[in-house]
Design an enzyme around this catalytic site. Structure first.
Site, PDB file in Angstrom:
ATOM      1  N   HIS A 248       0.625  -1.275  -0.027  1.00  0.00           N
ATOM      2  CA  HIS A 248       0.140  -0.079   0.021  1.00  0.00           C
ATOM      3  C   HIS A 248       0.802   1.086   0.006  1.00  0.00           C
ATOM      4  O   HIS A 248       0.224   2.371  -0.126  1.00  0.00           O
ATOM      5  CB  HIS A 248      -1.001   0.137   1.291  1.00  0.00           C
ATOM      6  CG  HIS A 248      -1.900  -1.092   1.339  1.00  0.00           C
ATOM      7  ND1 HIS A 248      -3.227  -0.738   0.835  1.00  0.00           N
ATOM      8  CD2 HIS A 248      -2.098  -2.174   1.609  1.00  0.00           C
ATOM      9  CE1 HIS A 248      -4.105  -1.754   0.904  1.00  0.00           C
ATOM     10  NE2 HIS A 248      -3.115  -2.854   1.480  1.00  0.00           N
TER      11      HIS A 248
ATOM     12  N   LYS B  82      -7.883  14.123   4.860  1.00  0.00           N
ATOM     13  CA  LYS B  82      -7.063  12.764   4.884  1.00  0.00           C
ATOM     14  C   LYS B  82      -5.895  12.904   5.830  1.00  0.00           C
ATOM     15  O   LYS B  82      -5.848  14.075   6.689  1.00  0.00           O
ATOM     16  CB  LYS B  82      -6.204  12.680   3.334  1.00  0.00           C
ATOM     17  CG  LYS B  82      -5.522  13.873   3.066  1.00  0.00           C
ATOM     18  CD  LYS B  82      -5.098  13.978   1.506  1.00  0.00           C
ATOM     19  CE  LYS B  82      -5.969  14.191   0.417  1.00  0.00           C
ATOM     20  NZ  LYS B  82      -6.422  12.827  -0.071  1.00  0.00           N
ATOM     21  N   ARG B  83      -5.142  11.965   6.098  1.00  0.00           N
ATOM     22  CA  ARG B  83      -4.193  11.935   7.142  1.00  0.00           C
ATOM     23  C   ARG B  83      -3.202  13.118   6.735  1.00  0.00           C
ATOM     24  O   ARG B  83      -2.939  13.492   5.831  1.00  0.00           O
ATOM     25  CB  ARG B  83      -3.361  10.560   7.178  1.00  0.00           C
ATOM     26  CG  ARG B  83      -4.105   9.328   7.920  1.00  0.00           C
ATOM     27  CD  ARG B  83      -4.232   9.669   9.338  1.00  0.00           C
ATOM     28  NE  ARG B  83      -3.284   9.782  10.089  1.00  0.00           N
ATOM     29  CZ  ARG B  83      -2.559   8.878  11.000  1.00  0.00           C
ATOM     30  NH1 ARG B  83      -3.046   7.793  10.975  1.00  0.00           N
ATOM     31  NH2 ARG B  83      -1.583   9.089  11.422  1.00  0.00           N
TER      32      ARG B  83
ATOM     33  N   LYS C  27       1.370  14.514   1.204  1.00  0.00           N
ATOM     34  CA  LYS C  27      -0.062  14.827   0.785  1.00  0.00           C
ATOM     35  C   LYS C  27      -0.261  16.384   0.508  1.00  0.00           C
ATOM     36  O   LYS C  27      -1.083  16.816  -0.130  1.00  0.00           O
ATOM     37  CB  LYS C  27      -1.099  14.138   1.711  1.00  0.00           C
ATOM     38  CG  LYS C  27      -1.072  12.874   1.802  1.00  0.00           C
ATOM     39  CD  LYS C  27      -2.158  12.219   2.873  1.00  0.00           C
ATOM     40  CE  LYS C  27      -2.103  10.647   3.129  1.00  0.00           C
ATOM     41  NZ  LYS C  27      -2.807   9.855   2.248  1.00  0.00           N
TER      42      LYS C  27
ATOM     43  N   THR D 227      -8.345   6.926  -1.779  1.00  0.00           N
ATOM     44  CA  THR D 227      -9.440   6.263  -2.038  1.00  0.00           C
ATOM     45  C   THR D 227     -10.745   7.154  -1.624  1.00  0.00           C
ATOM     46  O   THR D 227     -11.705   7.278  -2.281  1.00  0.00           O
ATOM     47  CB  THR D 227      -9.986   5.036  -0.750  1.00  0.00           C
ATOM     48  OG1 THR D 227      -9.262   5.125   0.303  1.00  0.00           O
ATOM     49  CG2 THR D 227      -9.127   4.013  -1.679  1.00  0.00           C
TER      50      THR D 227
ATOM     51  N   LYS E 171     -14.331   8.586  -3.297  1.00  0.00           N
ATOM     52  CA  LYS E 171     -15.797   9.017  -2.720  1.00  0.00           C
ATOM     53  C   LYS E 171     -16.185  10.353  -3.085  1.00  0.00           C
ATOM     54  O   LYS E 171     -17.383  10.519  -3.213  1.00  0.00           O
ATOM     55  CB  LYS E 171     -15.248   9.028  -1.006  1.00  0.00           C
ATOM     56  CG  LYS E 171     -15.099   7.663  -0.509  1.00  0.00           C
ATOM     57  CD  LYS E 171     -14.375   7.703   0.787  1.00  0.00           C
ATOM     58  CE  LYS E 171     -13.544   6.272   1.191  1.00  0.00           C
ATOM     59  NZ  LYS E 171     -12.609   6.103   2.332  1.00  0.00           N
TER      60      LYS E 171
HETATM   61  C1  26W Z   1       4.134   0.031  10.029  1.00  0.00           C
HETATM   62  C2  26W Z   1       3.863   1.607  10.018  1.00  0.00           C
HETATM   63  C3  26W Z   1       2.772   1.535   8.543  1.00  0.00           C
HETATM   64  C4  26W Z   1       1.472   1.996   9.057  1.00  0.00           C
HETATM   65  C5  26W Z   1       0.404   2.014   7.871  1.00  0.00           C
HETATM   66  C6  26W Z   1       3.095   1.632   7.299  1.00  0.00           C
HETATM   67  C7  26W Z   1       2.239   1.510   6.451  1.00  0.00           C
HETATM   68  C8  26W Z   1       1.131   1.587   6.368  1.00  0.00           C
HETATM   69  C9  26W Z   1      -0.251   1.821   5.630  1.00  0.00           C
HETATM   70  C10 26W Z   1       0.241   0.946   4.502  1.00  0.00           C
HETATM   71  C11 26W Z   1      -0.219   3.200   5.140  1.00  0.00           C
HETATM   72  C12 26W Z   1      -1.640   3.245   4.359  1.00  0.00           C
HETATM   73  O1  26W Z   1      -2.721   3.526   4.757  1.00  0.00           O
HETATM   74  N1  26W Z   1      -1.516   3.575   2.963  1.00  0.00           N
HETATM   75  C13 26W Z   1      -2.568   3.900   2.067  1.00  0.00           C
HETATM   76  O2  26W Z   1      -3.379   2.800   1.594  1.00  0.00           O
HETATM   77  C14 26W Z   1      -4.466   3.148   0.886  1.00  0.00           C
HETATM   78  C15 26W Z   1      -5.293   2.083   0.603  1.00  0.00           C
HETATM   79  O3  26W Z   1      -4.529   1.054  -0.353  1.00  0.00           O
HETATM   80  C16 26W Z   1      -3.955   4.000  -0.304  1.00  0.00           C
HETATM   81  O4  26W Z   1      -5.329   4.448  -1.051  1.00  0.00           O
HETATM   82  C17 26W Z   1      -3.373   5.131   0.075  1.00  0.00           C
HETATM   83  O5  26W Z   1      -2.731   5.831  -0.991  1.00  0.00           O
HETATM   84  C18 26W Z   1      -2.100   4.759   0.936  1.00  0.00           C
HETATM   85  O6  26W Z   1      -1.499   5.749   1.496  1.00  0.00           O
END
Ligand code: 26W
Length: 812
Positions: free
Chosen positions: A356, A544-545, A550, A652, A656
Site C-alpha cells: 500500500h 485525509k491523514r 499529501k 480512496t 468517494k
Molecule cells: C508500520 C507503519 C505503517 C502503517 C501504515 C506502514 C504503512 C501503513 C499503511 C500501508 C499506510 C496506508 O494506509 N496506505 C494507504 O493505503 C491506501 C489503501 O490502499 C491507499 O489508498 C493510500 O494511497 C495509501 O497511502
C-alpha cells in the site's frame, strides 16, 4: 433479505427494549433506545449468520481470510439496516413509536480501529465480499483503544484516548470457547527422531487470544460473514499464584499487564514504521491466533490438511500480517508433520500480499536480536525460508551479490517483512495502475524480474453502499429516478447517468442536492466550531491523514497567497470559497503537527479579518473519522487530491468525492490517473509534475527550491510570512515548515508545483462560474464512479488472486 413487516418489527422492538432495560420505552434515554435497536438487529442477523456458515460448510466453498492490523468500520447500525433491506421499515416503525432513527444512528461510537486508507479499504472490502456472496472473513485485533480522538486546542492537535468500548460494543459476540494460545519467548530444543529433526518450543510465555466475532451483513442476499478480532487476555493458570499469595502482587500484575498491553491500543503511525517490540508482538499475536483457528475450523469440519490450499486463501493487507507465512509453515511442518517442500508449496498457494505504499520509511524491518528472542521458532523458520530462497538466487544470478543481498529476507541485522511477504506469496499486488508500475519498475524491480507472474494490479475501490447510499440518500434517489436501481447491485451501470449530464432538470436537481448537503455541513460546522460559513461559497475540501507528501502545505500556502492578493486588491474577482480541512497527524510526527497548527492559525486570521472573510473562510474540522467523512464528502464541490506524483499509492477519498459529484483538482498520482482516464481531461483539473519529472529529480537531482523562492517575490513573501511574525509572534512556530521548504530543499516539490496549482485553481474558478458546465462535470464524475466501487475490486481479487467464487449469479 430479512422478511419482516413493520408491525412485527415494532412489537419485537418494544419487547427487546423491555427485556434489556427492564423498563418501558417512554422511560428510556435515547441511548437506551439505540441499544435496544442494535440488539434487535443483531438478533435478526444471528439466524442468517448461522445459516450462512452452514451453507459454507455444506458447499465446501473456498474460504478467504483477509488479515489486517486495521479495520476502520465506522458506525454499523446504518449499514446493517441498509444491507438487511429494512432501513425504511425501521425508520417508519420507529417514527410511529415517536423515535427518530437518524438521532439514534448518531449515538453510535465510530469503530475506529484503523489509521486511514489501509484500514478503511479493509472495511470496504468486507462489505463487498459479503455483498457479492464471497465467503470472505476478516481477521484482526480488537484494540481496547482505537485511533485517538483529536482535539484542536490553541490551534494545535491534542490527542485524547479513544474509549470506544466504554458503553460496550453491541455488534460483537465474545467466543471464549474458541480462544487460542499464542507463545512468546522461550527456547527451541531440537531432537533427532527416526532420522527427522523435531523442534520443541519450551519455556515460553503463554498469551490467551480470545476472539470477538462481528457479523458482516451482505446487501439483501442473506449472507453474513465474520470479522474476527482477537483480544489478549491473561491465563489464570499462568499467574504465579505462590508469589501472589506471598503478597508479591507485583509479579502477577506484571504478567497481566504485559499480556493486556498487546491489544491495548492501535499504533497511530501511518506510513511510518518504528521498530517497537510491542508492535511485533501485536503482529504475531493476531496472525498466530488467526491461523490456528483457521486450521482448527478446517479440520473440525472434516477437511483433509493435504487439501488445505484448495480450500482456503489468506490475504495479507500490507506487510503487517506477514508472519502468517512462517506461522503457517510452523503449524504444517511442526504440528501436522507435513514435509517442508509440500508445506511451502501449500503456503505459497494460500498466501497473497498487497503493498500500500512505496514510502521507504514505511517498510517494516525487525532487528534480528529482538525478533529471535521474542519468536525463536518463527525466526528459525524464516532462516530456513531465506536459506532456500537465496540458494535459488545464487543459481539464478551467480556472482550478483548486490542483487542477492537486496533480496535476502534476513540481511544487515534485520528481518525484512516485504521480502518475506513477496517470497511467501503467489500474488503481490499494488493498489492503482501507476503504483503497481512503480513497484515493478522501481521499488520491487529485482523481485519483479525474478517472479514476473506474481505481480499484478488491483485498483482500489470504495463501497458505494456506505459512500453513496448511506452518505447521500438524495443523490441515490436521483440516480434511481433517472437510471433505475440496477446500479445498486451493478455499480458500473451508473454510467447510464452520463446521458443526463447535460439535462438542465437533472443539473438543477444535482445542485439542489449539493446545496442541501452543504447546508447540513455548514450547520454542523457552526454547531461544533462556532464558525459561520457561506453556504453559497464553493466548498473546497482536503480531508485525509496529515502527511508531508499529501501536501496540505501546498493547499495552505495558496490560501495565504490568496489572502495577500485580497488584501492588495479587495475587488479581486474570485469565486468565494470555504476551505475545509480535516485529518489527524501521528502524535510524534512534528512537522505534520506544525502544519495543523499553521492551517488553524491561518484560519483564525482570515476568518476574523473583515476585509476578506466575506470571500474566503478556512475551517479545520476536528477529529476526522468515518462518520465525519460521511457528512463532509457529500457536501464538497471541489476535491483536493494534490499529493506529490508517485507518492500516493492510490487514494480512496478521491473516489468517494467523485461518487458524490465533486470535481477533482489533482496531480497525476495514484488512482487520480485512472479517474482522469475515466472522466476525460475536460472533467477533472490536472496540474503538477509528472511521474517522469519527479523520478528524474529524485534520481539525478537538479531541483533547488531556494533558488525558486529567491527569484520570485510573490512566493518569497508567503514563505517569509512563516517566520516574520505575520501569523505568529513566536517566529519559531512555523520554522520547521519553513526549513522543510527552504533549507531542506522541499522534498515534495511544493514550491515547484505552486504556480501550476494556482493556474489549475484559476481554471476551477472559471469552470465553477459556469453553473451548467460545472453541474455537467459533477454528473459525468458520478456516472463514471461505478468502476471505483469495491465490488469491482473484490471481484478482481476473487477471480485473479483467491480463486473463490461469488455465490450469487446476479452479482457476477
Ligand atoms: C508500520 C507503519 C505503517 C502503517 C501504515 C506502514 C504503512 C501503513 C499503511 C500501508 C499506510 C496506508 O494506509 N496506505 C494507504 O493505503 C491506501 C489503501 O490502499 C491507499 O489508498 C493510500 O494511497 C495509501 O497511502
Amino acid at each position: 433479505m430479512l422478511n419482516i413487516d413493520k408491525e412485527t418489527f415494532k412489537s419485537d422492538y418494544i419487547q427487546k427494549f423491555i427485556e434489556i432495560h427492564g423498563k418501558d420505552l417512554e422511560e428510556g434515554t435515547d441511548y437506551n433506545k439505540y441499544e435496544a435497536l442494535a440488539s434487535l438487529i443483531r438478533d435478526y442477523v444471528a439466524k442468517m449468520w448461522i445459516d450462512t456458515n452452514k451453507r459454507y460448510k455444506e458447499n465446501k466453498s473456498k474460504q478467504v481470510y483477509y488479515f489486517s492490523m486495521e479495520f476502520l468500520l465506522g458506525r454499523l447500525l446504518g449499514s446493517n439496516l441498509l444491507n438487511l433491506g429494512i432501513n425504511d421499515l425501521c425508520r417508519e416503525g420507529l417514527n410511529e413509536l415517536g423515535i427518530d432513527l437518524t438521532k439514534l444512528e448518531y449515538l453510535e461510537e465510530d469503530q475506529g480501529l484503523g489509521n486511514g486508507g489501509l484500514g478503511r479499504l479493509a472495511a470496504c472490502f468486507l462489505d463487498s465480499m459479503a455483498s457479492l456472496g464471497i465467503s470472505g472473513h476478516g481477521c484482526g485485533i480488537r484494540y481496547k483503544h482505537g485511533f485517538f480522538n483529536q482535539k484542536i486546542i490553541n490551534f494545535s492537535q491534542v490527542e485524547v484516548p479513544d474509549d470506544w468500548l466504554k458503553r460496550g460494543n453491541l455488534w460483537e459476540i465474545k467466543k471464549s470457547d474458541k480462544a487460542r494460545i499464542v507463545k512468546f519467548g522461550g527456547e527451541v530444543k531440537v531432537e533427532y527422531i527416526d532420522g527427522n529433526l523435531k523442534f520443541h518450543h519450551v519455556n515460553y510465555e503463554k498469551v490467551q487470544a480470545v476472539p470477538y466475532d462481528m457479523p458482516i451483513v451482505g446487501y439483501k442476499n442473506n449472507v453474513v460473514n465474520t470479522l474476527r478480532l482477537w483480544s489478549a487476555e491473561p491465563l489464570s493458570n499462568e499467574f504465579d499464584f505462590s508469589s501472589f499469595n506471598r503478597g508479591d502482587f507485583k509479579k502477577a500484575m506484571e504478567y497481566k499487564d504485559s499480556v493486556e498491553a498487546i491489544s491495548q491500543v492501535l499504533y497511530p503511525d501511518d506510513s511510518f514504521y518504528e521498530g517497537k517490540l510491542l508492535r511485533l508482538k501485536q503482529e504475531y499475536f493476531f496472525v498466530s491466533a488467526g491461523i490456528q483457528s483457521i486450521i482448527h475450523h478446517f479440520k473440525s469440519t472434516g477437511g483433509n490438511i493435504k487439501e488445505l490450499d484448495e480450500k482456503i486463501a489468506i490475504h495479507m493487507n500490507d506487510t503487517h500480517p506477514t508472519l502468517a507465512v512462517p506461522e503457517l509453515m510452523r503449524i504444517l511442518v511442526d504440528e501436522e508433520g507435513i514435509g517442508w517442500d509440500n508445506a511451502w508449496r501449500m503456503t505459497n498457494n494460500i498466501m497473497s500480499y498487497t503493498n500500500h505504499t512505496i514510502l521507504a520509511e514505511a517498510l517494516e524491518k525487525w532487528p534480528v536480536d529482538m525478533f529471535k528472542k521474542l519468536l525463536p521458532r518463527i525466526f528459525m523458520i524464516i532462516q530456513e525460508i531465506d536459506r532456500r530462497f537465496c540458494e535459488g538466487l545464487r543459481n539464478k544470478y551467480p556472482g550478483q551479490w548486490d542483487k542477492i543481498n537486496k533480496m535476502q529476507i534476513i540481511n544487515g541485522g534485520f528481518v525484512k517483512m516485504a521480502n518475506l511477504a513477496i517470497v511467501g506469496s503467489h500474488s503481490v499486488n499494488g493498489v492503482a495502475k501507476l503504483h503497481t508500475e512503480i513497484l515493478k519498475k522501481q521499488e520491487m524491480s529485482d523481485f519483479y524480474y525474478c517472479y514476473p507472474n506474481k505481480f499484478n494490479n488491483k485498483t482500489n475501490g470504495i463501497t458505494h453502499r456506505r459512500w453513496l447510499m448511506i452518505a447521500n440518500p438524495q443523490l441515490t434517489e436521483l440516480l434511481k429516478k433517472t437510471i433505475g436501481d440496477s446500479f445498486i447491485t451493478h455499480p458500473t451501470d451508473m454510467i447510464n447517468f452520463q446521458k443526463f449530464a447535460k439535462d438542465s432538470g437533472v443539473q438543477e436537481e444535482l445542485k439542489r442536492i449539493k446545496n442541501r448537503n452543504k447546508k447540513k455541513l455548514a450547520d454542523y460546522i457552526y454547531k461544533v466550531q462556532g464558525i459561520r460559513v457561506d453556504e453559497e461559497s464553493m466548498f473546497d475540501v482536503q480531508v485525509k491523514r496529515l502527511h508531508a507528501y499529501k501536501r496540505q502545505t501546498l493547499n495552505c500556502i495558496r490560501i495565504m497567497d490568496l489572502y495577500n492578493r485580497l488584501l492588495d486588491n479587495p475587488n479581486l474577482d474570485i469565486v468565494p470559497r470555504t476551505f475545509i480541512f480535516a485529518g489527524k497527524s501521528a502524535p510524534g510526527y512534528y512537522l505534520a503537527k506544525d502544519i495543523i497548527t499553521l492551517i488553524n492559525t491561518v484560519a483564525n486570521k482570515i476568518n476574523n479579518d473583515n476585509r476578506v472573510n466575506k470571500k474566503i473562510k478556512v475551517v479545520f474540522m476536528e477529529n476526522y473519522r468515518v462518520s465525519l467523512a460521511e457528512t463532509i464528502i457529500p457536501a464538497a464541490d471541489l476535491s483536493e487530491q494534490i499529493s506529490t506524483t508517485t507518492k500516493e499509492a492510490s487514494g480512496t477519498s478521491n473516489m468517494k468525492f467523485m461518487m458524490n459529484g465533486a470535481v477533482t483538482i489533482a496531480t497525476l498520482d495514484g488512482a487520480n490517473v485512472e479517474i482522469r482516464d475515466e472522466v476525460g481531461d475536460d472533467n477533472i483539473v490536472i496540474f503538477g509534475l509528472t511521474e517522469r519529472e519527479v523520478l528524474n529529480y529524485y534520481k539525478n537531482g537538479g531541483y533547488n527550491s531556494q533558488k525558486l523562492i529567491n527569484n520570485d517575490d510573490r512566493i518569497k513573501k508567503i514563505i517569509n510570512s512563516l517566520i516574520d511574525g505575520t501569523y505568529s509572534k513566536d517566529t519559531n512556530k512555523f520554522k520547521s515548515i519553513y526549513q522543510n521548504l527552504v533549507t531542506y530543499n522541499d522534498e515534495f516539490f511544493v514550491i515547484k508545483d505552486f504556480y501550476s496549482y494556482l493556474e489549475a485553481q484559476k481554471k476551477v474558478d472559471d469552470l465553477y462560474r459556469n453553473t451548467s458546465r460545472w453541474q455537467e462535470m459533477c454528473a459525468v464524475n458520478i456516472a463514471h464512479s461505478g468502476i471505483f466501487s469495491s465490488d469491482r475490486t473484490i471481484k478482481e481479487y476473487a477471480t485473479g488472486i483467491w480463486g473463490s467464487k461469488c455465490m450469487y449469479e446476479n452479482l457476477q
